[in-house]
Design an enzyme around this catalytic site. Sequence first.
Site: not given
Ligand SMILES: *Cc1c(COP(=O)(O)O)cnc(C)c1O
Length: 432
Positions: A287-290, A356-357
Amino acid sequence: MHQFRYIGNQLFCEGVVVSTLTKKFGTPLYVYSQRTLEDHFQKLDHALAPLDHLICFAMKANSNLSVMRTLANLGSGFDVVSAGELQRVIAAGGDPKKCVFAGVAKSEAEIEFALRKGIYSFNCESEPEIIRINKVAARLKKTAPIAVRINPNVEAKTHAKITTGTYENKFGIQFEQVEGVYAHARKLKHIWLRGIQMHIGSQLTDVKPYELAVKKVLPLVQKLKARYRLEFFSPGGGLGIIYNPALASGSPEWWKSVSAKNILTPASYAAKLLPLLQPLGLKILLEPGRFIVGNAGSLITRVEYVKRTGKKNFVIVDAAMNDLIRPAFYDSYHEIVPLKKKSGTPIASDVVGGICESGDYFCKDRPLAKVGEGDELALLSAGAYGFVMASNYNTRPLAAEVLVNGRKFAVARERQPVQEIWAGEKIVAWLK
Ligand SMILES: *Cc1c(COP(=O)(O)O)cnc(C)c1O
């Protein structure tokens, strides 16, 4: 690597001069490279090829419909953390049957929606959640596929706000409790124990903590697989990217030295983890995002003013922390480069927004080429946790987003009209 680079003096995204985009669409502007998205997805997909596997893009990192469609077209599933995200999957043309549902606070309505759409698995973070899922499934006369998210209690050595795999965090079920939770869950008639999952944190640039965590949970995974005939194991997401170019000259030599030093790349990840995962005989989810989207996006901004005070050189830009909160929130580094290359000696500069921070800055005392009013800058590696965390603070409209593919480009999200910001608000009757 990504597709934002200079050709001559101009910054390009793939085959498009970035300044043509700002002329057409204004600033602040998020620009995404489709090619980079595809490359990153495919690099990981190929590295995992020896395994029966599924990549579920963690869409909380970037949920623009065009970004999601790009990945869905490559066969990606999605990791969702709300019913709203699952609705987005459907809107983007993704398949709910390739989705996992994560998060510690799933409501009954969200569970029902996900069950009706045929979610692949609920990744469960507590026993009360499993009991609730069973109850909702019973009412709908369905069987709910679940996995328990193990908290392996491994220090991911990343930023405190993004480490999730220790007992200090709210996430997952403690390693020592997992067996008991499966034993209880098996007695629930509407629960199908489909898999087991873990996630130790985000922006991991070292493959070692993964290796340690997987090694730690493997015996348990094997035991549970034998006992309950599980179908999948997920070592989670969290694969990091390079934000700081001082580390990444992009030369082949550099890439050789990184894998040698365990720095996380698809190749080093596969080299360390495949030998551990392959003998399991389970389907592997990731489950990669970044990793997929981080370097595929830049935030483009225009210099409004340059202000010198004492020792400081403030470059005041038209983007702000409401557009990109990562520096303020996580102290994160974004490379900042001008759209038109500048010569001359760099000067220590603070690039700041207009909110304004005092937390509203993109960098402090960073040597940058001298820029002036009207120059445009790109904040690189802003594709993940960028636009999705944007807000309307200071009644600033959400930025536009553009997708580039070769020499083609198109709006992937219109700039928000300012009136829309207060569209749902009312002046209550007794005030009139
Ligand atoms: C945020 C999250 C991800 C993705 O994280 P990245 O650092 O973007 O790869 C995967 N699994 C879970 C459960 C998350 O909370």
